[in-house]
Design a protein around this motif. Sequence first.
Motif, short mmCIF file in Angstrom:
data_model
loop_
_atom_site.label_atom_id
_atom_site.label_comp_id
_atom_site.label_asym_id
_atom_site.label_seq_id
_atom_site.Cartn_x
_atom_site.Cartn_y
_atom_site.Cartn_z
N LYS A 188 -10.70 -12.51 -65.28
CA LYS A 188 -9.51 -12.84 -64.50
C LYS A 188 -9.37 -11.94 -63.28
CE LYS A 188 -7.39 -14.78 -68.53
NZ LYS A 188 -6.35 -14.83 -69.47
N GLY A 189 -10.51 -11.50 -62.74
CA GLY A 189 -10.49 -10.71 -61.51
C GLY A 189 -10.14 -11.58 -60.32
N ASP A 190 -9.86 -10.93 -59.20
CA ASP A 190 -9.44 -11.65 -58.00
C ASP A 190 -10.60 -12.38 -57.33
OD1 ASP A 190 -6.82 -10.91 -58.26
OD2 ASP A 190 -7.02 -9.15 -56.98
N ASN A 191 -11.69 -11.67 -57.05
CA ASN A 191 -12.80 -12.24 -56.30
C ASN A 191 -14.12 -11.82 -56.91
OD1 ASN A 191 -11.25 -13.38 -54.02
ND2 ASN A 191 -10.77 -11.25 -53.59
N PHE A 192 -15.17 -12.54 -56.55
CA PHE A 192 -16.51 -12.11 -56.94
C PHE A 192 -17.42 -12.24 -55.73
CE2 PHE A 192 -17.03 -16.64 -57.54
CZ PHE A 192 -18.32 -16.86 -57.13
N ARG A 250 -6.53 -20.48 -61.27
CA ARG A 250 -6.15 -20.50 -62.68
C ARG A 250 -4.82 -21.21 -62.88
NH1 ARG A 250 -9.58 -16.87 -65.04
NH2 ARG A 250 -10.59 -15.44 -63.60
N ASP A 251 -4.62 -21.69 -64.10
CA ASP A 251 -3.32 -22.27 -64.43
C ASP A 251 -2.36 -21.14 -64.81
OD1 ASP A 251 -3.89 -21.55 -67.08
OD2 ASP A 251 -4.34 -23.61 -67.71
N LYS A 252 -1.15 -21.49 -65.18
CA LYS A 252 -0.13 -20.47 -65.48
C LYS A 252 -0.51 -19.58 -66.64
CE LYS A 252 3.62 -23.07 -63.50
NZ LYS A 252 4.87 -23.77 -63.71
N SER A 253 -1.33 -20.08 -67.55
CA SER A 253 -1.74 -19.27 -68.71
C SER A 253 -2.96 -18.40 -68.40
CB SER A 253 -2.04 -20.19 -69.91
OG SER A 253 -3.22 -20.93 -69.66
N GLY A 254 -3.51 -18.55 -67.20
CA GLY A 254 -4.68 -17.75 -66.82
C GLY A 254 -6.00 -18.45 -67.04
N GLN A 255 -5.96 -19.68 -67.54
CA GLN A 255 -7.18 -20.44 -67.78
C GLN A 255 -7.82 -20.82 -66.44
OE1 GLN A 255 -8.63 -21.22 -70.74
NE2 GLN A 255 -10.28 -22.27 -69.69
#
Length: 189
Positions: A68-72, A96-101
């Motif tokens: 769940k990092g910002d960039n790669f 990502r969706d609200k749950s972080g998926q």
Amino acid sequence: ELAFQGSTDGIWDWNLSRGIVYYSPGWAEMIGYKSDEIAPIPASWFNRIHPADLRRFSATIDTHINSKGDNFQCEYRLRERSGEYKWMMSRGRCIRDKSGQALRLIGVQTDITELKSIQEELTHSAFHDTLTGLANRALFMEHLKQAFVRYKRNPAQKFSVLFMDIDRFKKINDTYGHGFGDLLLKDLS
């Protein structure tokens, strides 16, 4: 769409749930194709990545999706239509969706082949003599240091150093000129 068309970078948008990737015309052109010749699936990308770079590239993507990092960002070689490889850099981020998926990966791919070539030339120049192409003192000292480290770990891995000198080389230069002396050094090397 205008930004996609105006960019010299290759833009990609990967819908993770559907397994579909949009490759911009610039992305396809970087490797010698038209956008309608590239199937909109991840395999169109991954199957063209150099085998020595694929595991690292895949791990970078997986880590980014799971951490769940910002960039790669990742550098790798990509096979073009001719079969040759070009160096690329991909930078992107996950949506990502609200749950972080993770839903989508979106990013750009830049051709860095020329930059990599310049870097290789600079690295070579830093460690090799310009006249003979042989390793210079800095590279010799690094290799010598590594040989000592290996020997300390395992005394059975012995090594030796050969020193060569050209007797009266100054006289050759003084008599025949530095150009001749340079030719002699090249031939001997």
